[in-house]
Motif scaffolding. Structure first.
Motif, short mmCIF file in Angstrom:
data_model
loop_
_atom_site.label_atom_id
_atom_site.label_comp_id
_atom_site.label_asym_id
_atom_site.label_seq_id
_atom_site.Cartn_x
_atom_site.Cartn_y
_atom_site.Cartn_z
N CYS A 54 1.30 -1.57 0.16
CA CYS A 54 -0.45 0.22 -0.23
C CYS A 54 0.80 1.62 -0.10
O CYS A 54 2.59 1.39 -0.32
CB CYS A 54 -0.80 -0.05 1.08
SG CYS A 54 -0.16 0.13 2.93
N ASP A 55 0.26 2.37 0.41
CA ASP A 55 0.93 3.55 -0.56
C ASP A 55 2.16 3.74 1.69
O ASP A 55 1.61 3.24 2.94
CB ASP A 55 -0.10 4.67 0.71
CG ASP A 55 0.04 6.41 0.90
OD1 ASP A 55 1.80 5.90 0.64
OD2 ASP A 55 -0.38 6.89 0.09
N PRO A 56 3.48 4.17 1.09
CA PRO A 56 4.23 3.54 1.99
C PRO A 56 3.82 4.70 3.19
O PRO A 56 4.49 4.39 4.91
CB PRO A 56 5.15 4.40 1.00
CG PRO A 56 5.26 3.74 0.05
CD PRO A 56 4.07 4.30 0.10
N GLU A 57 3.76 5.93 2.69
CA GLU A 57 2.75 6.62 4.44
C GLU A 57 1.71 6.56 5.51
O GLU A 57 2.05 6.53 6.06
CB GLU A 57 2.51 8.10 3.26
CG GLU A 57 3.59 8.94 2.59
CD GLU A 57 2.38 10.39 1.70
OE1 GLU A 57 1.39 10.56 2.51
OE2 GLU A 57 3.37 10.98 1.45
N TRP A 58 0.84 5.32 4.53
CA TRP A 58 0.49 4.66 5.35
C TRP A 58 1.20 4.20 6.65
O TRP A 58 0.66 3.60 7.46
CB TRP A 58 -1.20 4.20 4.91
CG TRP A 58 -1.79 3.14 5.74
CD1 TRP A 58 -1.80 1.79 5.61
CD2 TRP A 58 -2.55 3.58 6.94
NE1 TRP A 58 -2.84 1.86 6.52
CE2 TRP A 58 -3.62 2.89 7.14
CE3 TRP A 58 -2.06 4.77 7.39
CZ2 TRP A 58 -4.26 2.70 8.29
CZ3 TRP A 58 -3.48 4.85 8.57
CH2 TRP A 58 -3.85 3.87 9.18
N THR A 59 1.96 3.36 6.25
CA THR A 59 3.37 2.25 6.84
C THR A 59 3.43 2.96 7.69
O THR A 59 3.77 2.66 9.10
CB THR A 59 4.06 1.56 5.73
OG1 THR A 59 3.53 0.98 4.53
CG2 THR A 59 4.88 0.76 6.76
N ALA A 60 4.23 3.96 7.29
CA ALA A 60 5.06 5.20 8.47
C ALA A 60 4.03 5.34 9.24
O ALA A 60 3.90 5.64 11.16
CB ALA A 60 5.28 6.14 7.52
N ALA A 61 2.96 6.51 9.05
CA ALA A 61 1.54 6.88 9.84
C ALA A 61 1.19 5.59 10.63
O ALA A 61 0.70 5.97 12.54
CB ALA A 61 0.24 6.64 8.49
N TYR A 62 1.33 4.19 10.29
CA TYR A 62 0.70 3.17 11.40
C TYR A 62 1.67 2.77 12.38
O TYR A 62 0.41 2.88 13.76
CB TYR A 62 0.54 1.38 10.53
CG TYR A 62 -0.24 1.22 11.20
CD1 TYR A 62 -1.72 0.66 11.05
CD2 TYR A 62 -0.14 0.20 12.33
CE1 TYR A 62 -2.98 -0.04 11.58
CE2 TYR A 62 -0.77 -0.57 12.44
CZ TYR A 62 -1.97 -1.33 12.60
OH TYR A 62 -3.34 -1.78 12.80
#
Length: 235
Positions: A54-62
């Protein structure tokens, strides 16, 4: 999709399974995918294994926002086995509401949530989440078709994660087959005297061997050591 499912169990490095995971997400009509496996060794120790497509930003935010502490998808998988849609989940806190809004902004406006139950109950929980920016992606007949394959994908990914966890524990702890044999006896409820009789050893020798096994697993006692071994699929 069936060809993808049949290949997952034999994959090695994480990069290989993520590449195949991305293919599976696309085959199921989704744009994003996340697989979470939560292992609770005891009341104080929790480990999270994740696969992201998925979007790498979601990985970091999670990770940065510690969303796993208020993840309604993970909460649902802890108590249910049937795949569902995120639109059918009821959030139970402001934190979960914030999670849902953040997920929608990162490609999960519509999501299919497929739990992956395990034989050790709530101590090990897996959940697959397929997402799309299209809010109608998993509505109607498309959900009926996708839920069947999503359930299968969730289980195959969970089996792969458990395999990797088992390999990591064996490599990190130095457990050998003799140690595992002791833990099997403990898991079956046998006393040191009974184990000693079966192995032609004295009970005090069995106790000493258990102390070494406990140290390898950083466990306070042999019962906990056996529980950890079972959680990681060693028994």
């Amino acid at each position: 999709m069936l060809e993808i499912l049949s290949r997952i169990a034999d994959l090695g490095p994480t990069g290989e399974v993520i590449s195949l995971f991305r293919e599976a997400v696309s085959c199921l009509g989704a744009e994003s995918g996340v697989f979470l496996s939560c292992l609770r060794d005891d009341a104080s120790r929790t480990s999270l294994h994740t696969l992201w497509a998925c979007d790498p930003e979601w990985t970091a935010a999670y990770a940065g926002q510690r969303w796993f502490e208020n993840d309604p998808w993970l909460r649902y998988a802890s108590h249910e086995a049937e795949p569902t849609r995120s639109s059918d989940l009821i959030t139970v806190s402001k934190e979960e509401e914030a999670f849902s809004l953040a997920a929608a902004a990162h490609g999960f406006a519509s999501a299919l949530v497929a739990p992956a139950p395990s034989q050790v109950g709530l101590s090990r929980v897996g959940v697959l989440c397929l997402g799309s920016r299209n809010t109608a992606c998993f509505e109607g007949e498309s959900f009926s078709q996708a839920r069947v394959l999503a359930r299968a994908l969730a289980m195959e990914l969970h089996h792969w994660v458990v395999k990797v966890m088992r390999q990591e524990l064996l490599a990190g702890s130095g457990l050998n087959e003799a140690d595992l044999e002791l833990l099997r006896y403990e898991a079956a409820g046998h006393s040191s005297k009974a184990i000693g009789a079966a192995l032609h050893l004295e009970a005090k020798t069995i106790d000493c061997r258990f102390q070494r096994v406990n140290a390898k697993l950083d466990a306070p006692d042999r019962r906990t050591a056996a529980r950890i071994a079972r959680l990681y699929g060693l028994l």
